[in-house]
Design a protein around this motif. Structure first.
Motif, PDB file in Angstrom:
ATOM      1  N   GLY A 291      -0.563   5.014  -4.017  1.00 48.57           N
ATOM      2  CA  GLY A 291      -1.819   4.319  -3.758  1.00 48.57           C
ATOM      3  C   GLY A 291      -2.978   4.835  -4.574  1.00 48.57           C
ATOM      4  O   GLY A 291      -4.109   4.934  -4.083  1.00 48.57           O
TER       5      GLY A 291
ATOM      6  N   HIS B  16       0.889   1.147  -2.089  1.00 45.32           N
ATOM      7  CA  HIS B  16       0.420   1.743  -0.837  1.00 45.32           C
ATOM      8  C   HIS B  16      -1.103   1.723  -0.770  1.00 45.32           C
ATOM      9  O   HIS B  16      -1.792   1.580  -1.779  1.00 45.32           O
ATOM     10  CB  HIS B  16       0.987   3.151  -0.699  1.00 45.32           C
ATOM     11  CG  HIS B  16       2.438   3.139  -0.346  1.00 45.32           C
ATOM     12  ND1 HIS B  16       2.896   3.296   0.936  1.00 45.32           N
ATOM     13  CD2 HIS B  16       3.542   2.924  -1.112  1.00 45.32           C
ATOM     14  CE1 HIS B  16       4.214   3.204   0.950  1.00 45.32           C
ATOM     15  NE2 HIS B  16       4.634   2.971  -0.274  1.00 45.32           N
ATOM     16  N   ASN B  17      -1.603   1.876   0.440  1.00 52.12           N
ATOM     17  CA  ASN B  17      -3.008   1.583   0.726  1.00 52.12           C
ATOM     18  C   ASN B  17      -3.856   2.840   0.923  1.00 52.12           C
ATOM     19  O   ASN B  17      -4.833   2.826   1.669  1.00 52.12           O
ATOM     20  CB  ASN B  17      -3.087   0.703   1.985  1.00 52.12           C
ATOM     21  CG  ASN B  17      -4.347  -0.131   2.030  1.00 52.12           C
ATOM     22  OD1 ASN B  17      -4.824  -0.613   1.003  1.00 52.12           O
ATOM     23  ND2 ASN B  17      -4.892  -0.309   3.218  1.00 52.12           N
TER      24      ASN B  17
ATOM     25  N   GLY C 139      -7.213   2.070   0.247  1.00 48.67           N
ATOM     26  CA  GLY C 139      -7.629   0.767   0.777  1.00 48.67           C
ATOM     27  C   GLY C 139      -7.659  -0.325  -0.265  1.00 48.67           C
ATOM     28  O   GLY C 139      -8.343  -1.335  -0.090  1.00 48.67           O
TER      29      GLY C 139
ATOM     30  N   ALA D 295      -4.679  -1.728  -1.835  1.00 52.01           N
ATOM     31  CA  ALA D 295      -3.364  -2.317  -2.108  1.00 52.01           C
ATOM     32  C   ALA D 295      -3.415  -3.830  -2.287  1.00 52.01           C
ATOM     33  O   ALA D 295      -2.865  -4.373  -3.253  1.00 52.01           O
ATOM     34  CB  ALA D 295      -2.382  -1.948  -0.990  1.00 52.01           C
TER      35      ALA D 295
ATOM     36  N   CYS E   6       5.548  -6.376   0.410  1.00 56.76           N
ATOM     37  CA  CYS E   6       4.521  -6.141   1.415  1.00 56.76           C
ATOM     38  C   CYS E   6       5.141  -5.989   2.792  1.00 56.76           C
ATOM     39  O   CYS E   6       6.350  -6.168   2.967  1.00 56.76           O
ATOM     40  CB  CYS E   6       3.507  -7.287   1.402  1.00 56.76           C
ATOM     41  SG  CYS E   6       4.248  -8.939   1.263  1.00 56.76           S
TER      42      CYS E   6
ATOM     43  N   GLY F 119       0.693  -4.520   7.401  1.00 51.23           N
ATOM     44  CA  GLY F 119       0.435  -3.467   6.424  1.00 51.23           C
ATOM     45  C   GLY F 119       0.993  -2.117   6.809  1.00 51.23           C
ATOM     46  O   GLY F 119       0.557  -1.091   6.282  1.00 51.23           O
TER      47      GLY F 119
ATOM     48  N   ALA G 101       0.625  -2.863   1.260  1.00 57.49           N
ATOM     49  CA  ALA G 101      -0.149  -4.103   1.180  1.00 57.49           C
ATOM     50  C   ALA G 101       0.299  -5.006   2.322  1.00 57.49           C
ATOM     51  O   ALA G 101       1.489  -5.155   2.584  1.00 57.49           O
ATOM     52  CB  ALA G 101       0.094  -4.790  -0.166  1.00 57.49           C
TER      53      ALA G 101
END
Length: 537
Positions: free
Chosen positions: A179, A210-211, A214, A216, A233, A237, A245
Motif C-alpha cells: 500500500g 492494499h489500503n 487509504g 487503494a 478487490c 475492503g 481495495a
C-alpha cells in the motif's frame, strides 16, 4: 489484450486475502455460503483460497470448485507460490471447476529478493516462467503476480512479465503489496508496462492493492485509465493490515462515473452501458453477509454500504432530498439493494410466506435451516410488532451462520440499576448435556454476564472488541452484537441478534467461545499438524 474487451473484470479475493484479516478466519461452510453470494453478485473470478496453506483450505477451494464453479458460473481461482508443491495443490483443488485459474506469484522487489527470498534477479527470472509453464499443465488460465511490484525496479519487472507471458500467463497482476504507491505513481507504472512489455497484448493487466495509506481505490481507478482491465478487490475492503481495495467502492465508482472512466475504444463516451457485469443490487446483501460471517464490523460512515451512506441529518440536505434526491445523492440506495424499510411479515404469517420472502431476499435454505429460522422468526414476531426485510436478514444470519453449538445458552438473567450492583445468572448446557449455572457481579450487565459465562467455560481469552448496532429504528429494534476475542495470538469472533441486547451479547460471546473451544479440540491447534502459510501478494 486489446481494448476490444467489453468490460472490466472483477476478481474477488475476499475468501483468500480478505480472510487474512485477524479474526476473519472462515470455515468451509462459511466460505461456500459467501462464494454462492459472490456468484449471485456477478463477480468474474473468485479467488477461493490458498490450497497449499492447509488441508482445510484445500478442501474449501475444492468444494467451491465443485458447487460454484459451474459452466455458467464464475472462474474459480487458487493462489500458489511459484513452487511445484503449491501449484500442484492448486491444480488438484481446482480440478472440479468448469472454469479454473491458477494464480502464482514470486517477489520482484530488491528488498524482498535480498531479505525474504534470498535470491538473485536472475534466479527469479528463471523461476517465474518455469512455474507458469508448470501451472499451464493444469489449466490454460494462469495468472502471474510479481509480488511488491510497486517497489520493484520497472526494467527488471518488464523482463519478468515478458518471460511469464511467453510461458503462457494470460493475466499479469501488478500488486501494490504494502500500500505504498500513490495514484499518479500507480497509473504511471501501469502505463509503463503497456508501453514497454513487448508482448503485453497477449495478457490482461490486473491490479491488486492494499489500503495502508487509504489510496487503494484511487490507485485502481487511475490504473483503469492507464490500461488495467482486471481489479482484485474484497467485500467491505477487508484484508491484511488496513485491508484491500473495496469492491463496492470500485464498482459503484465505475457505475456512477462510467462515462468518465470508460476505457474502451469501441464504446461511445456517452454510453450508458455498465463497465462491469456486477449486479449492483446484490452489493448491500453481500456486504452484510461478509460482515456477519467474519465478525468485521462495517463502520457507519463507510462509503456505499455504511449505515450512514444514504442518511441525511442536515436540514438543508433533508429539504433538498425531499424536493429531488439528485440534489444530495449521486446514486439511489435501491441501486445497491437497500430497499424501503417496509413491513413484510408479522406473527400471523405462515411458513410458506416466510419461505417465499426469504427466497426473494436471496436465501436458499435447507429444510432444517428453514425450520430453525422460522421458529426463531415466530419468537421475534411475538415480541416485535413490525418485521422488516432487514430484520429477516438478521434473523436468518443469526440462526444459520453460527459455529457448532458446543455450549448452548439456556438462561441469561440480570439485575441492575443506578442503586444496584449488576448481577447476572447464566445457565449453559455443556457438550456432554450437563447444565451448569453461575452467578457473577460486574461493572455493568454485559460484564456480569460475561464473567458468569467465563466461570462455566474456563477458556483463557482476551475480549478485544465488543460492538452493538441496531438493525432497524424503533424501541423494539433488533440489536446485533459482534464480539472478538484473542487466545494465544489467534482471534475468534461471535455474532448474535436479539431484541434484548443483553441476550444477544450472551449469545455472541458463547458463539465466539464455541469457535475457540472447537478449534482447541483439533489436533492441529496445539501440535501445529497443519502447515500454515500466509500469502502476501
Amino acid at each position: 489484450m486489446s481494448d476490444s474487451q467489453d468490460r472490466i473484470i472483477i476478481f474477488d479475493t475476499t475468501l483468500r486475502d480478505g480472510e487474512q484479516s485477524p479474526g476473519a478466519t472462515l470455515n468451509k461452510e462459511e466460505k461456500l455460503t459467501i462464494a454462492r453470494q459472490l456468484a449471485r453478485l456477478g463477480v468474474d473470478v473468485i479467488e477461493a483460497g490458498f490450497p497449499f496453506a492447509s488441508p482445510g483450505d484445500f478442501e474449501a477451494v475444492q468444494t467451491i470448485a465443485q458447487q460454484v464453479g459451474t459452466p455458467d458460473g464464475p472462474t474459480i481461482c487458487g493462489l500458489a507460490r511459484a513452487t511445484r508443491g503449491d501449484i500442484k495443490a492448486a491444480g488438484e483443488a481446482l480440478e472440479p471447476a468448469a472454469n479454473k485459474r491458477i494464480h502464482t506469484f514470486i517477489a520482484t522487489s530488491d528488498i524482498h529478493l535480498q531479505y525474504k527470498l534470498r535470491k538473485t534477479r536472475e534466479e527469479v527470472l528463471a523461476i517465474a516462467p518455469e512455474m507458469v509453464a508448470y501451472a499451464k499443465t493444469f489449466t490454460d488460465d494462469v495468472e502471474f503476480s510479481p509480488e511488491d511490484a510497486g517497489r520493484s525496479d520497472p526494467e527488471f519487472m518488464y523482463r519478468v512479465l515478458e518471460a511469464v507471458i511467453d510461458a503462457g500467463a494470460t493475466t499479469v497482476n501488478i500488486p501494490d503489496t504494502v500500500g505504498y504507491t500513490t495514484p499518479t505513481e500507480f497509473g504511471a507504472l501501469i502505463r509503463g508496462i503497456k508501453e514497454n512489455v513487448r508482448n503485453i497484448d497477449k495478457a490482461i493487466i490486473s491490479v491488486h492493492g492494499h489500503n495502508d495509506l487509504g489510496l487503494a481505490v484511487a490507485n485502481f481507478l487511475e490504473a483503469v485509465k492507464n490500461g488495467a482491465r482486471q481489479l482484485e478487490c474484497t467485500i467491505n475492503g477487508i484484508g491484511e493490515r488496513a485491508g484491500n481495495a473495496a469492491l463496492e467502492e470500485l464498482v459503484m465508482a465505475l457505475h456512477v462515473r462510467r462515462q468518465y472512466f470508460n476505457p474502451f475504444l469501441g464504446r461511445p463516451a456517452e454510453s450508458e452501458e455498465p463497465l462491469t457485469q456486477i449486479n449492483t443490487r446484490e452489493i448491500y446483501k453481500t456486504s452484510r453477509l461478509v460482515s456477519n460471517l467474519t465478525g468485521m464490523f462495517v463502520q457507519p460512515n463507510k462509503a456505499i454500504v455504511g449505515a450512514n451512506a444514504f442518511a441525511h441529518e442536515s436540514g438543508i440536505h433533508q429539504d433538498g432530498v425531499l424536493k429531488n434526491k439528485l440534489t444530495y445523492e449521486i446514486m439511489d440506495a435501491q441501486s445497491i439493494g437497500v430497499n424501503e424499510n417496509q413491513i413484510v411479515l408479522g406473527k400471523h404469517s405462515g411458513r410458506n410466506a416466510f419461505k417465499s420472502r426469504l427466497k426473494e431476499l436471496g436465501f436458499d435454505l435447507s429444510e432444517n435451516e428453514l425450520n430453525k429460522a422460522f421458529l426463531n422468526f415466530k419468537k421475534f414476531a411475538d415480541r416485535k410488532k413490525e418485521i422488516t426485510d432487514w430484520d429477516l436478514e438478521s434473523i436468518v444470519n443469526d440462526q444459520i451462520q453460527q459455529p457448532p453449538e458446543l455450549y448452548k445458552l439456556e438462561l441469561a438473567q440480570v439485575s441492575c440499576g443506578d442503586r444496584l450492583r449488576p448481577t447476572a445468572t447464566v445457565t449453559l448446557r455443556a457438550p456432554n448435556g450437563e447444565e451448569k449455572t453461575a452467578v457473577a457481579l460486574g461493572t455493568g450487565p454485559v460484564d456480569a454476564v460475561y464473567k458468569a459465562i467465563h466461570q462455566i467455560i474456563d477458556l483463557p481469552n482476551e475480549l478485544i472488541e465488543y460492538t452493538v448496532q441496531s438493525v432497524t429504528a424503533g424501541i423494539d429494534a433488533l440489536g446485533e452484537v459482534t464480539v472478538r476475542l484473542r487466545h494465544e495470538g489467534r482471534v475468534f469472533s461471535g455474532h448474535a441478534a436479539n431484541t434484548d441486547v443483553i441476550v444477544a451479547s450472551a449469545h455472541a460471546y458463547v458463539n465466539a467461545l464455541n469457535r475457540l473451544y472447537g478449534a482447541m479440540q483439533s489436533p492441529s491447534f496445539s501440535a501445529q499438524a497443519e502447515p500454515t502459510v500466509t500469502s502476501r501478494v
